[in-house]
Design a protein around this motif. Structure first.
Motif, short mmCIF file in Angstrom:
data_model
loop_
_atom_site.label_atom_id
_atom_site.label_comp_id
_atom_site.label_asym_id
_atom_site.label_seq_id
_atom_site.Cartn_x
_atom_site.Cartn_y
_atom_site.Cartn_z
N ILE A 1 -9.09 -19.19 5.65
CA ILE A 1 -8.44 -18.01 6.22
C ILE A 1 -7.83 -18.34 7.58
O ILE A 1 -6.70 -17.94 7.88
CB ILE A 1 -9.47 -16.87 6.34
CG1 ILE A 1 -9.92 -16.41 4.94
CG2 ILE A 1 -8.89 -15.70 7.12
CD1 ILE A 1 -11.02 -15.38 4.98
N HIS B 1 -5.43 -21.28 -2.45
CA HIS B 1 -6.75 -20.65 -2.40
C HIS B 1 -7.84 -21.59 -1.90
O HIS B 1 -8.89 -21.14 -1.44
CB HIS B 1 -7.12 -20.11 -3.78
CG HIS B 1 -7.60 -21.14 -4.74
ND1 HIS B 1 -6.75 -22.04 -5.34
CD2 HIS B 1 -8.84 -21.43 -5.22
CE1 HIS B 1 -7.43 -22.83 -6.16
NE2 HIS B 1 -8.71 -22.48 -6.10
N ALA C 1 -5.95 -11.27 -7.96
CA ALA C 1 -7.17 -11.91 -7.47
C ALA C 1 -8.20 -12.06 -8.59
O ALA C 1 -8.93 -13.07 -8.66
CB ALA C 1 -7.75 -11.11 -6.30
N PRO D 1 -0.14 -11.91 4.36
CA PRO D 1 -1.50 -11.38 4.14
C PRO D 1 -1.88 -11.34 2.67
O PRO D 1 -3.06 -11.51 2.34
CB PRO D 1 -1.42 -9.97 4.74
CG PRO D 1 -0.28 -10.01 5.70
CD PRO D 1 0.69 -10.98 5.14
N GLN D 2 -0.91 -11.11 1.78
CA GLN D 2 -1.23 -11.05 0.36
C GLN D 2 -1.73 -12.40 -0.15
O GLN D 2 -2.58 -12.45 -1.04
CB GLN D 2 0.00 -10.61 -0.44
CG GLN D 2 0.48 -9.20 -0.14
CD GLN D 2 1.47 -9.16 1.00
OE1 GLN D 2 1.50 -10.06 1.85
NE2 GLN D 2 2.27 -8.12 1.04
N GLN E 1 -9.68 -7.38 -5.10
CA GLN E 1 -9.11 -6.05 -4.92
C GLN E 1 -7.87 -5.83 -5.78
O GLN E 1 -7.46 -4.67 -5.96
CB GLN E 1 -8.74 -5.85 -3.44
CG GLN E 1 -9.88 -6.10 -2.47
CD GLN E 1 -11.00 -5.09 -2.64
OE1 GLN E 1 -10.76 -3.89 -2.68
NE2 GLN E 1 -12.24 -5.58 -2.73
N THR E 2 -7.26 -6.88 -6.26
CA THR E 2 -6.04 -6.77 -7.06
C THR E 2 -6.22 -7.50 -8.38
O THR E 2 -7.14 -8.32 -8.55
CB THR E 2 -4.84 -7.36 -6.32
OG1 THR E 2 -5.06 -8.76 -6.11
CG2 THR E 2 -4.64 -6.68 -4.96
N CYS F 1 -11.80 -3.40 -8.45
CA CYS F 1 -10.40 -3.55 -8.86
C CYS F 1 -10.14 -2.62 -10.04
O CYS F 1 -11.04 -2.27 -10.79
CB CYS F 1 -10.12 -5.00 -9.25
SG CYS F 1 -8.43 -5.29 -9.80
N LYS G 1 0.84 -1.18 0.00
CA LYS G 1 0.00 0.00 0.00
C LYS G 1 0.89 1.24 0.00
O LYS G 1 2.05 1.20 0.38
CB LYS G 1 -0.92 -0.01 1.23
CG LYS G 1 -1.91 -1.16 1.22
CD LYS G 1 -2.80 -1.11 2.45
CE LYS G 1 -3.81 -2.26 2.43
NZ LYS G 1 -4.68 -2.25 3.64
N GLN H 1 -11.22 -13.53 -1.80
CA GLN H 1 -11.44 -12.66 -2.95
C GLN H 1 -11.63 -13.44 -4.24
O GLN H 1 -12.23 -12.91 -5.19
CB GLN H 1 -10.27 -11.68 -3.10
CG GLN H 1 -10.20 -10.63 -2.01
CD GLN H 1 -9.04 -9.68 -2.21
OE1 GLN H 1 -8.50 -9.55 -3.30
NE2 GLN H 1 -8.65 -9.00 -1.13
N ASP I 1 -5.35 -13.07 1.30
CA ASP I 1 -6.41 -12.30 0.63
C ASP I 1 -6.97 -13.04 -0.58
O ASP I 1 -8.11 -12.79 -0.99
CB ASP I 1 -5.86 -10.94 0.19
CG ASP I 1 -5.58 -10.02 1.37
OD1 ASP I 1 -6.13 -10.27 2.45
OD2 ASP I 1 -4.80 -9.07 1.21
N GLN J 1 -3.85 -18.22 8.49
CA GLN J 1 -3.31 -17.39 9.57
C GLN J 1 -2.53 -18.21 10.57
O GLN J 1 -1.49 -17.76 11.07
CB GLN J 1 -4.46 -16.65 10.25
CG GLN J 1 -5.12 -15.59 9.38
CD GLN J 1 -6.34 -14.98 10.02
OE1 GLN J 1 -6.88 -15.52 11.00
NE2 GLN J 1 -6.80 -13.86 9.47
#
Length: 827
Positions: free
Chosen positions: A650, A608, A710, A660-661, A706-707, A754, A376, A668, A664, A654
């Protein structure tokens, strides 16, 4: 045996945790600090953090000193060794002032020279002498009948009477020339034969004297040095003459007497003296001293004097303990003390702080406009700004070490300390930022650092340009950090650039360039490249763990099949594992087509569907032809089971401490799509009971992609599942079904959050089509080995149907989704 990168990274994390525990505040202080920080608005916290960074860099750059040398007097005894706190250039004021005085004394005084006065006096005197000669001849003819007189006639009373009359008649000469001819002077001129030659001799004598530079005795002190500067009255002509050519009025009159004696030898001495005394009144100064112009010339000469500079090196011993402070050393000590005081002046510190703040603002704007997708914008700014701070601290430490070692330059293959500064790893932060963020941000940071290095080093622009060239070489020597050999390649490139630019910097800095100094500079330039790579290797894993930065090397570690999650996925869910690998290949090729990160897309595909490990048999690809449990389950319960693999995935990611990437990708890649099969099944059951069904109850929880990576995973996952359901995976059928899948996803608004474009979506679709056609390419049948298919046992009329008719039998997008959901696929 060398440690693996994973072991090094885990060691770094454990070490960092130990440091945090060591520096941890008491619980009460932590709570107060945490509550205070949370109470501050985000912008205020951002401003405080940026101010702290700017202040830190300002103190590192400004040579700030909290203590100053005490003021000494001549004759004081030094109690401890006095050393120079930094590289200083001390101006020797006494020697410089002495040179300035000498320069002023060498300036020729300026005089205004009036040459027209001599010509004017000579011309008028010629007229008067001609008039006197004419009147004498007329009176001589009247008295004696001829103008050629004998000696007896010249001694007669009548001749004396003629002379008296001439003197009386020529008294008007006194008015214009301040001249009074005595009877002796008139008689001396009158009795000369021939008179024309006598008059010409008089004119030549006075003309020679008047053309000499003549000054008044009151301005004699103004003629100093060996030359004088003569300026015409118009101010256009400037000529320099030896000072000996200028004479005073008295000396000019004396020279007139000598000229008359030389040119009129037949005239009596009394007549010569009388004539000289009379003509001497015409001699006046033709030089006028210009004091203002002389002082201006002296000021210019003084300003052109270069100050005498004494160079002091950092840690150079000025006086030993017990030495006596002399007048000469007092000047150096006072300059060092003044330099320490100047460095502590608030306006200097504030000015530098303002410049550093502006530089950080430029870095912030560059980060906001960067197209880097790894981090970011705010995280990128903190990574870049802290890297700049650490680099400046590293340069400050390097300058301190090189200054301390410069005293042993002969032992270090050096002639001076400049070559030793080439060993400082100026490009370390640029290399780290290029690995972790992007080359654009690394280049902006390199420009900032090179500017600050120029302020820190006494070599100025030369070392600043060297730092910039080394950083540029580091940035573009590494494009993708995928192998360990990347660092080795970077060392070779940085070392070569350092050698060339280091020698060029020595030339720019006017350093003596000899074979020995060039060899020393090349050696320390290579050392600088090695230190740059070493510092970057240490800092990279620290930044990875501190800011959760996902590098290519870390992604390659996650792709290892021995990873616990991937190993368990392959053993317990072989169908899901195979599906993930196929989707990974599709995503990697699609990412290359649009310029996304192909490695990130592939690794995201591998993880995924890890949530399916909790209940493998609930997904048809792992049932191996067994009964489908969902046939006996309510559609809403099936939806909860299917969407549950996202939540479980998820949580498992974790617990496994995946980046985190990567995490996500798990929610997504489904977005908020509808589980169409169970929605239609529930809708059919509700119609029988006369109830209504809310379609939102059959959607995935999201969020939407978001990307770009994804988005690629969502399209690749849906495309692979849809193509696998085809009975005849021909090129036409593959292209048609993928187009319908992509259109359905776009129409459902899954790509609204996105920044992917329509052109990129089209490129992704074409890449998926080409890759899937390559996977499901047709093969020839082997007679006697392949069992007969339904198509082979069908009627001839079925085999004779045209391709267009078969194409029309392809299911719609919703119909495609229904059997896929029956298999509990991920679309």
């Amino acid at each position: 045996m060398k440690r693996s990168l994973s072991a090094i990274r885990m060691h770094t994390i454990r070490k960092r945790s130990w440091i945090v525990r060591l520096l941890r505040l008491p619980r009460s202080a932590q709570q107060r600090t945490s509550s205070l920080i949370r109470w501050l608005p985000p912008r205020v916290r951002f401003f405080i953090a940026c101010s702290a960074l700017a202040l830190s860099i300002t103190f590192l750059v400004s040579h700030y000193s909290f203590s100053t040398m005490r003021q000494y007097q001549a004759g004081d005894i030094v109690g401890a060794d006095l050393v120079a706190p930094a590289d200083l250039q001390v101006v020797d004021r006494r020697a410089t002032q002495q040179r300035q005085r000498e320069a002023r004394e060498r300036v020729a005084p300026v005089f205004h020279y009036d040459q027209r006065r001599a010509e004017e006096i000579s011309q008028r005197l010629r007229l008067r002498l001609n008039e006197l000669n004419t009147k004498f001849r007329q009176r001589a003819v009247e008295a004696f009948g001829t103008d050629t007189l004998t000696p007896a006639q010249r001694n007669s009373e009548q001749f004396q009477q003629i002379i008296a009359e001439l003197v009386q008649q020529n008294q008007d000469l006194q008015s214009p020339f301040n001249l009074s001819l005595s009877p002796e002077a008139v008689a001396s001129l009158a009795i000369q034969e021939p008179s024309e030659q006598a008059h010409q001799a008089v004119l030549e004598a006075i003309n020679n004297v008047l053309h000499q530079p003549i000054y008044d005795e009151s301005e004699a002190e103004s003629i100093t040095g060996r030359a004088i500067q003569l300026v015409s009255e118009s101010g256009r002509d400037h000529q320099s003459y030896p000072a000996s050519t200028a004479i005073s009025v008295a000396e000019a009159r004396l020279r007139l007497t000598q000229e008359l004696q030389l040119r009129l030898p037949r005239m009596s001495s009394g007549g010569q003296l009388a004539l000289s005394a009379a003509l001497g009144q015409l001699i006046t100064p033709n030089l006028r001293f210009d004091k203002a112009a002389t002082e201006a010339a002296q000021r210019r000469a003084q300003e052109m004097v270069q100050p005498i500079v004494i160079s002091l090196k950092r840690d150079q011993v000025l006086l030993r303990a017990g030495d006596v402070v002399t007048e000469e050393m007092l000047l150096l000590l006072e300059h060092v003390r003044q330099q320490q005081l100047d460095a502590r002046q608030p306006h200097r510190v504030m000015s530098l702080l303002l410049m550093v703040a502006f530089v950080y603002f430029a870095l912030y704007q560059a980060v906001n406009r960067s197209r880097s997708t790894r981090l970011k914008a705010l995280t990128t700014f903190w990574v870049a700004s802290t890297a700049v701070l650490i680099q400046i601290a590293l340069v400050r430490a390097g300058l301190f070490v090189t200054s301390a070692l410069s005293a042993h330059s002969d032992k270090l293959l050096l002639n001076n300390s400049f070559a030793l500064q080439l060993a400082i790893p100026f490009a370390a932060s640029a290399l780290v930022l290029s690995l972790l963020v992007s080359s654009q941000i690394a280049l902006v940071s390199a420009l900032v650092i090179s500017l600050l290095v120029g302020l820190m080093s006494n070599q100025g622009v030369a070392i600043s340009l060297f730092a910039l060239a080394s950083s540029i070489a580091a940035i573009y020597s590494i494009e993708r950090y995928r192998t360990r050999s990347a660092i080795t390649r970077a060392i070779l490139i940085i070392g070569g650039v350092n050698i060339l630019t280091g020698i060029a910097a020595m030339v720019i800095a006017n350093q003596p360039l000899t074979p020995r100094s060039a060899l020393g500079g090349a050696f320390w330039a290579v050392v600088g490249a090695l230190l740059t790579a070493g510092v970057a290797s240490i800092a990279t894993p620290i930044y990875e763990s501190a800011f959760n930065i996902l590098t290519d090397m870390k992604l390659l570690e996650l792709s290892n099949a021995d990873h616990p999650l991937l190993r368990e996925l392959a053993i317990r869910t072989p169908g899901t594992n195979h599906h993930s690998f196929i989707v990974g290949r599709l995503a990697e090729e699609a990412a290359k087509a649009i310029g996304a990160n192909p490695l990130l897309a592939r690794i995201g595909c591998l993880y995924h569907d890890i949530g399916k490990l909790a209940a493998p048999k609930m997904y048809i690809e792992n049932q191996v032809g067994g009964p489908n449990p969902h046939d006996r389950v309510d559609p809403r319960d099936s939806v909860r089971i299917i969407t549950g693999h996202v939540r479980r995935g998820i949580k498992m990611a974790q617990e496994a401490k995946l980046p985190p990437q990567i995490i996500d990708f798990i929610p997504q890649h489904h977005g908020t799509r509808v589980l169409s099969y169970f929605y239609h099944k529930a809708k059919a059951q509700a119609e029988v009971r006369g109830e209504t069904v809310n379609i939102d109850d059959f959607r995935y929880p999201g969020p939407k992609p978001q990307t770009k990576e994804a988005v690629i995973l969502m399209l690749s996952d849906a495309a692979e599942a849809a193509v696998r359901s085809l009975e005849e995976p021909s090129a036409e059928n593959i292209r048609s079904i993928i187009k319908k899948i992509v259109d359905n996803i776009v129409a459902d608004g899954q790509l609204d959050e996105c920044n992917v474009t329509i052109r990129e979506v089209t490129a992704i679709r074409e890449s998926l089509v080409n890759t899937l056609i390559g996977i499901y390419h047709q093969r020839i049948s082997y007679p006697g080995f392949n069992p007969p298919s339904e198509r082979q046992t069908g009627s001839e009329s079925d085999r004779a149907k045209p391709r267009e008719e078969k194409q029309e039998q392809l299911p719609s997008a919703d119909q495609i989704a229904m059997p896929q959901q029956a298999r509990l696929q991920n679309t």
